[in-house]
Each structure stands twice: as C-alpha cells, then as structure tokens.
Scaffold this motif. Structure first.
Motif, PDB file in Angstrom:
ATOM      1  N   VAL A 162      -0.982  -0.275  -4.513  1.00 58.53           N
ATOM      2  CA  VAL A 162      -0.885   0.798  -3.507  1.00 58.53           C
ATOM      3  C   VAL A 162      -0.446   0.191  -2.175  1.00 58.53           C
ATOM      4  O   VAL A 162       0.455   0.712  -1.504  1.00 58.53           O
ATOM      5  N   LEU A 163      -1.083  -0.915  -1.795  1.00 56.87           N
ATOM      6  CA  LEU A 163      -0.717  -1.616  -0.565  1.00 56.87           C
ATOM      7  C   LEU A 163       0.755  -2.020  -0.574  1.00 56.87           C
ATOM      8  O   LEU A 163       1.479  -1.782   0.393  1.00 56.87           O
ATOM      9  N   LYS A 164       1.193  -2.627  -1.665  1.00 57.51           N
ATOM     10  CA  LYS A 164       2.589  -3.078  -1.757  1.00 57.51           C
ATOM     11  C   LYS A 164       3.567  -1.914  -1.660  1.00 57.51           C
ATOM     12  O   LYS A 164       4.566  -1.992  -0.934  1.00 57.51           O
ATOM     13  N   ILE A 165       3.274  -0.836  -2.358  1.00 55.86           N
ATOM     14  CA  ILE A 165       4.183   0.320  -2.343  1.00 55.86           C
ATOM     15  C   ILE A 165       4.225   0.948  -0.947  1.00 55.86           C
ATOM     16  O   ILE A 165       5.307   1.193  -0.400  1.00 55.86           O
ATOM     17  N   GLN A 166       3.055   1.214  -0.376  1.00 58.32           N
ATOM     18  CA  GLN A 166       3.022   1.854   0.938  1.00 58.32           C
ATOM     19  C   GLN A 166       3.636   0.977   2.022  1.00 58.32           C
ATOM     20  O   GLN A 166       4.414   1.460   2.852  1.00 58.32           O
ATOM     21  N   SER A 167       3.305  -0.296   2.013  1.00 60.65           N
ATOM     22  CA  SER A 167       3.847  -1.204   3.031  1.00 60.65           C
ATOM     23  C   SER A 167       5.361  -1.345   2.895  1.00 60.65           C
ATOM     24  O   SER A 167       6.076  -1.352   3.895  1.00 60.65           O
ATOM     25  N   GLN A 190      -8.312 -10.859  -0.041  1.00 60.67           N
ATOM     26  CA  GLN A 190      -8.136  -9.609  -0.790  1.00 60.67           C
ATOM     27  C   GLN A 190      -8.726  -8.421  -0.026  1.00 60.67           C
ATOM     28  O   GLN A 190      -9.458  -7.601  -0.571  1.00 60.67           O
ATOM     29  N   LEU A 191      -8.362  -8.345   1.235  1.00 60.33           N
ATOM     30  CA  LEU A 191      -8.857  -7.289   2.111  1.00 60.33           C
ATOM     31  C   LEU A 191      -8.585  -5.898   1.539  1.00 60.33           C
ATOM     32  O   LEU A 191      -9.348  -4.963   1.777  1.00 60.33           O
ATOM     33  N   TYR A 192      -7.528  -5.763   0.768  1.00 61.78           N
ATOM     34  CA  TYR A 192      -7.155  -4.486   0.164  1.00 61.78           C
ATOM     35  C   TYR A 192      -8.191  -3.993  -0.847  1.00 61.78           C
ATOM     36  O   TYR A 192      -8.159  -2.834  -1.257  1.00 61.78           O
ATOM     37  N   ASN A 193      -9.113  -4.843  -1.274  1.00 59.91           N
ATOM     38  CA  ASN A 193     -10.171  -4.437  -2.200  1.00 59.91           C
ATOM     39  C   ASN A 193     -11.452  -3.992  -1.490  1.00 59.91           C
ATOM     40  O   ASN A 193     -12.432  -3.655  -2.143  1.00 59.91           O
ATOM     41  N   TYR A 218      -4.443   2.449   7.260  1.00 55.53           N
ATOM     42  CA  TYR A 218      -3.212   3.006   7.837  1.00 55.53           C
ATOM     43  C   TYR A 218      -2.551   2.026   8.798  1.00 55.53           C
ATOM     44  O   TYR A 218      -1.326   1.998   8.911  1.00 55.53           O
ATOM     45  N   ILE A 219      -3.364   1.235   9.475  1.00 57.80           N
ATOM     46  CA  ILE A 219      -2.800   0.196  10.338  1.00 57.80           C
ATOM     47  C   ILE A 219      -1.991  -0.770   9.494  1.00 57.80           C
ATOM     48  O   ILE A 219      -0.849  -1.111   9.812  1.00 57.80           O
ATOM     49  N   VAL A 220      -2.575  -1.200   8.389  1.00 56.92           N
ATOM     50  CA  VAL A 220      -1.913  -2.171   7.505  1.00 56.92           C
ATOM     51  C   VAL A 220      -0.631  -1.603   6.916  1.00 56.92           C
ATOM     52  O   VAL A 220       0.388  -2.291   6.855  1.00 56.92           O
ATOM     53  N   ASN A 221      -0.669  -0.360   6.482  1.00 59.61           N
ATOM     54  CA  ASN A 221       0.464   0.207   5.753  1.00 59.61           C
ATOM     55  C   ASN A 221       1.466   0.978   6.595  1.00 59.61           C
ATOM     56  O   ASN A 221       2.551   1.287   6.117  1.00 59.61           O
ATOM     57  N   PHE A 222       1.106   1.282   7.818  1.00 57.29           N
ATOM     58  CA  PHE A 222       2.012   2.034   8.672  1.00 57.29           C
ATOM     59  C   PHE A 222       2.379   1.251   9.926  1.00 57.29           C
ATOM     60  O   PHE A 222       3.554   1.044  10.226  1.00 57.29           O
ATOM     61  N   TYR A 223       1.378   0.776  10.635  1.00 66.08           N
ATOM     62  CA  TYR A 223       1.616   0.124  11.919  1.00 66.08           C
ATOM     63  C   TYR A 223       2.160  -1.292  11.775  1.00 66.08           C
ATOM     64  O   TYR A 223       3.068  -1.684  12.513  1.00 66.08           O
ATOM     65  N   VAL A 224       1.634  -2.072  10.833  1.00 63.99           N
ATOM     66  CA  VAL A 224       2.113  -3.452  10.679  1.00 63.99           C
ATOM     67  C   VAL A 224       3.610  -3.497  10.342  1.00 63.99           C
ATOM     68  O   VAL A 224       4.345  -4.286  10.947  1.00 63.99           O
ATOM     69  N   PRO A 225       4.110  -2.667   9.419  1.00 66.72           N
ATOM     70  CA  PRO A 225       5.566  -2.681   9.206  1.00 66.72           C
ATOM     71  C   PRO A 225       6.357  -2.327  10.470  1.00 66.72           C
ATOM     72  O   PRO A 225       7.413  -2.915  10.732  1.00 66.72           O
TER      73      PRO A 225
END
Length: 164
Positions: A6-11, A124-127, A135-142
């Motif tokens: 999920v993280l990989k796809i969203q990011s 493994q923060l995603y777990n 949302y920060i990881v998947n939206f703001y970081v990119p």
C-alpha cells in the motif's frame, strides 16, 4: 495487500502525480524567473515540515515504534522546516546570504529525507499505527522530494538575476 505494498503504491502514484504537476504547471510558471524568485515558492512547501512533530504527541503513533526512529523523523523534519523558513526570509529580504542559505537548507533537507526514510523503512514503520502520519508519508513526502529536486535544479541552472 500488505501495508508495505500500500505504501509503495500510494507513494509511487503521489510521486508520479507531483512530477507531472511540476512539469506541466509549476515549471512553466517559474520559467524566466531569477534563481531566488524560482526557489521561493518551492521553499514554502518545506516550511510546513514541522507536521511530523505530531508523532511525539501521546496517542498519535503506536507506542511500540522505536523512540529513536520517531525522533529522527520528527526532529529532522522540524529542523528542515526551520532552515526552510530561514531561507525564505533571506530570499524575501534579498540578503546577500540568501543563495548560501538555500543551499544549506537543501543539504539539511536532503540529508533528512534520505536518513529518515532509511530509518523508517528499516524499522518497518509502515507496519505501525502512525495516524495521519500515513498521509504525510504518502502525500507530503513525494511533494517534498519533487520540490527539493526543483530547488537544486534552479540553484544549479539559474542566474542570480532574471534575464532582461
């Protein structure tokens, strides 16, 4: 689907979308501007990097996340936000040190993005539950990555003053 996928796809989708937005909409509006005029709106994107401090608030993240990882993510972004603000003020005030401060911000920012990402993935923060930090990881970081690449690009390729 695992949280890592999920993280990989969203990011990845966010990164692709922000690259397209930058290419089609942002870059054309920054064309012809001086170095400092071009980097200024991009620096504002980074001024909000204090948001991950939320990870330090009780109940906002899984208490089983290693505290050193939380600290790296929260404080690293906070420091980057402060350097972004310092660079913004220098550029706005047309200080002679403005370009140097934008470079300094960029070094801090890139170091934080690389180091915090490596630490978060290794832990493994995603777990873990990270609340709206997801949302920060998947939206703001990119968005941070794309704007940072643009900042470095303009630092390297733009003249200090716009062409006449």
């Amino acid at each position: 689907m695992t949280p890592f996928w999920v993280l990989k796809i969203q990011s990845t989708l966010s990164l692709v979308l922000f690259i397209l937005i930058a290419r089609w909409y942002v870059a054309p509006r920054l064309a012809g501007r001086s170095r400092n005029e071009a980097v200024l709106p991009l620096l504002w994107v980074h001024a909000f990097r204090y948001a991950p401090l939320t990870l330090l608030a009780v109940g906002q993240a899984d208490p089983h996340i290693p505290p050193d990882v939380i600290a790296v993510v929260a404080y690293g972004d906070f420091v980057a936000a402060l350097f972004a603000l310092l660079a913004i003020v220098a550029v706005e005030q047309r200080l002679r040190t403005a370009t140097a401060l934008v470079w300094l911000f960029s070094i801090v920012s890139i170091a934080d993005l690389v180091y915090a990402t490596a630490r978060a993935v290794a832990a493994q923060l995603y777990n873990f539950y990270i609340g709206w930090g997801w949302y920060i990881v998947n939206f703001y970081v990119p968005l941070l990555i794309v704007s940072q690449v643009m900042i470095v690009y303009y630092l390297i390729t733009r003249r200090a003053t716009a062409s006449a």
